[in-house]
Design an enzyme around this catalytic site. Structure first.
Site, PDB file in Angstrom:
ATOM      1  N   ASP A  72      34.996  32.067  29.663  1.00 39.90           N
ATOM      2  CA  ASP A  72      35.310  31.395  30.923  1.00 39.90           C
ATOM      3  C   ASP A  72      34.697  32.154  32.105  1.00 39.90           C
ATOM      4  OD1 ASP A  72      36.393  29.536  32.625  1.00 39.90           O
ATOM      5  OD2 ASP A  72      38.411  30.376  32.613  1.00 39.90           O
ATOM      6  N   SER A  89      47.948  33.685  41.069  1.00 39.26           N
ATOM      7  CA  SER A  89      49.048  33.034  40.359  1.00 39.26           C
ATOM      8  C   SER A  89      48.509  31.838  39.585  1.00 39.26           C
ATOM      9  CB  SER A  89      50.124  32.576  41.351  1.00 39.26           C
ATOM     10  OG  SER A  89      51.169  31.930  40.684  1.00 39.26           O
ATOM     11  N   SER A 102      49.438  29.007  35.931  1.00 38.73           N
ATOM     12  CA  SER A 102      50.528  28.250  35.315  1.00 38.73           C
ATOM     13  C   SER A 102      51.354  29.082  34.353  1.00 38.73           C
ATOM     14  CB  SER A 102      49.958  27.030  34.581  1.00 38.73           C
ATOM     15  OG  SER A 102      49.006  27.437  33.624  1.00 38.73           O
ATOM     16  N   GLN A 160      51.273  35.526  36.643  1.00 39.82           N
ATOM     17  CA  GLN A 160      50.628  35.964  37.879  1.00 39.82           C
ATOM     18  C   GLN A 160      50.339  37.454  37.811  1.00 39.82           C
ATOM     19  OE1 GLN A 160      53.636  34.441  40.512  1.00 39.82           O
ATOM     20  NE2 GLN A 160      54.603  36.435  40.813  1.00 39.82           N
ATOM     21  N   VAL A 161      49.400  37.912  38.658  1.00 41.28           N
ATOM     22  CA  VAL A 161      48.909  39.279  38.611  1.00 41.28           C
ATOM     23  C   VAL A 161      49.347  40.034  39.863  1.00 41.28           C
ATOM     24  CG1 VAL A 161      46.863  40.741  38.439  1.00 41.28           C
ATOM     25  CG2 VAL A 161      46.918  38.536  37.254  1.00 41.28           C
TER      26      VAL A 161
END
Length: 545
Positions: free
Chosen positions: A277, A122, A124, A127-128
């Protein structure tokens, strides 16, 4: 509107209180940096990270942006901000069902055979959840928070107001364009609100690594993807962040570190499109010889021209041509104060001297990267965003590799890729192709030149052309000219006074006498003498007698 303004004022007050509680009150009340208790560099970075954590998800993401700006943020603070994790409390499953139904047009139970109510992760924005498609394929479904756009826009407005206050009141941060930072953050986070952009990035990575023996990238299921819902192939693996290193031998950990680094070197030097990232939560270990990549919201792109410029920079760097490095960096778009160019070269010489004669195996790449970031901050360099993202990616990969295998050296991995790239850049086919492209560009310039000259002459005829120039040292020259003119005027006054007083003394006999000299003539002699002595003293003091 009034209620919203009061809400914003209340939130700004809360931000100020949190900042003061974490030791940043000096920024608000105007005290100097040195007045902060526990003002050690590592402490200030930790306090800032803790403050952003407390302020909430949007500020955490803003801190993550700051961690990519070594040109304005000190290296010790960057090191701390990289520890920020975008991990927040999940939102209710009822909201998940509503967003999926609104975006995909059907309820979850008709779209998926299975759909886990408990999310895998989860953040900001969303969510997955793990799910299963009607054809039996296991997928990961990323669902956006229902109020994410409104919350983010509200927080952006708060950040914009805070940036205005910083500009007006915090003179210690005058060198930072906080408004520009907030604008950059706003552009970045608004792009993340459309999951289709992340899907397109994932598709590109999937295509680039198709058939790769060691890297897996999930495919995107576009029929189950919309702006607020992203459905991708589910990769069964363990995040590097959750890896139990004790169960792995040293050789296995070394192999894994080099697999990860080689994946990123392939992206940078072969594909020109890289994952921006690479922190441990975005890398999955599928097997000892295979890794998987997830979370493609942040990606960087390097053009063929960028790679050519980077190659020239690399050649000069390894040949220790330090004097031309500022020029090579300027070609890449790096900006620095021209008056500090010699200081920049001196700093580069100092870095080279520290590593002179050392082999790559003896050099700590993370220390070199830290020194580079320190130089960027100290010299107030301005880096193009794509290169900042590249620096961050390489530094993060290096850090992940060291965590897995202490003797890992990212430079050793990069060297063969860079050498291969250099050889490819100068093959006859590439040189011919580059010459052909540049010939067409020059032909285009030559074709446009007469029209540009015509436009310029038309503007001159209509009086629309203004020419301005800056003459360094002109003010000093004008000051000296002014002093010279004043001295010349005083000299003429002295000369005129002496001649006039002499004539009065010779011609006039009726005026009063003092010691046998005409009074008016005597006063003239005294006045001229005082002016003459003053002028002589000024010339003597200037050292130009």
């Amino acid at each position: 509107m009034a209620t919203r303004q009061r809400s914003h004022l209340g939130r700004l007050s809360e931000i100020a209180q949190v900042a003061a509680r974490h030791g940043f009150g000096y920024l608000i009340d105007g005290r100097r940096r040195g007045d902060v208790a526990d003002g050690m560099p590592t402490a200030r970075g930790r306090h800032l990270r803790e403050m952003l954590d407390e302020l909430g998800p949007t500020f955490v993401k803003f801190g993550q942006l700051l961690s990519t700006r070594p040109d304005i943020v000190p290296p010790d603070i960057i090191a701390e901000l990289r520890g920020l994790q975008d991990d927040v409390r999940p939102f209710p499953f009822a909201d998940v069902e509503r967003v999926v139904r609104e975006d995909l047009g059907q309820p979850i139970e008709r779209l998926f055979l299975e759909f886990d109510e408990v999310p895998l992760a989860s953040a900001s924005i969303g969510q997955v959840h793990r799910a299963v498609l009607p054809n039996g394929r296991r997928v990961a479904v990323k669902v956006q928070r229902p109020n994410a756009p409104a919350t983010i826009e509200s927080d952006i407005q708060l950040l914009d107001q805070a940036a205005r206050l910083v500009v007006e009141r915090v003179h210690a941060l005058a060198f930072v364009d906080t408004r520009e930072l907030v604008d950059e953050f706003a552009r970045s986070i608004r792009q993340e609100l459309d999951y289709r952009l992340e899907g397109r990035n994932a598709d590109t990575f999937h295509h680039n690594f198709a058939g790769h023996p060691h890297v897996s990238v999930p495919r995107v299921y576009w029929s189950y993807t919309r702006p607020r819902v992203l459905t991708m192939e589910y990769l069964e693996g363990v995040q590097v962040a959750d890896l139990e290193l004790e169960a792995w031998s040293l050789d296995q950990r070394r192999r894994l570190a080099y697999l990860i680094a080689e994946a990123w070197m392939t992206m940078i030097f072969r594909h020109g499109f890289f994952h921006g990232d690479p922190h441990p939560a975005n890398i999955l270990v599928l097997s000892p010889e295979r890794i998987g990549l997830v979370d493609f919201g942040l990606a960087g792109r390097l053009t063929d021209r960028d790679l050519s410029k980077l190659t020239r920079l690399f050649i000069d760097a390894i040949n220790e041509n330090v004097e031309v490095l500022p020029k090579r960096l300027a070609e890449l778009g790096v900006r620095y104060p021209r008056e500090r160019e010699q200081e920049f070269v001196t700093e580069l010489h100092a870095i080279y001297a520290r590593y002179y004669g050392a082999s790559l195996r003896e050099i700590d790449p993370m220390q070199v990267i830290r020194e580079a970031f320190a130089l960027i901050y100290r010299m107030n360099l301005r880096l193009p965003t794509r290169y900042v993202l590249l620096d961050k990616a390489v530094a993060t990969v290096g850090s992940v590799g060291v965590d897995l295998y202490p003797d890992f050296n990212v430079f050793e991995v990069a060297r063969p890729y860079a050498r291969s790239l250099m050889l490819e850049r100068f093959t006859p086919e590439r040189v011919l192709r580059r010459a052909n492209r540049e010939t067409w560009q020059l032909a285009h310039v030559a074709r446009e030149l007469p029209y540009q000259i015509h436009d310029t002459l038309e503007q001159m005829r209509e009086g629309q052309v203004e020419i301005g120039f800056v003459h360094k040292g002109l003010d000093e020259f004008m000051h000296k000219l002014d002093v010279l003119a004043n001295r010349l005027v005083i000299a003429l006054v002295v000369t005129g006074g002496l001649i006039g007083s002499s004539l009065i003394g010779i011609i006039s006999n009726a005026s009063p006498q003092l010691l046998g000299i005409n009074v008016i003539s005597f006063i003239g002699f005294i006045f001229s003498g005082v002016l003459g002595i003053w002028l002589l003293w000024g010339v003597i003091r200037s050292g130009r007698l």
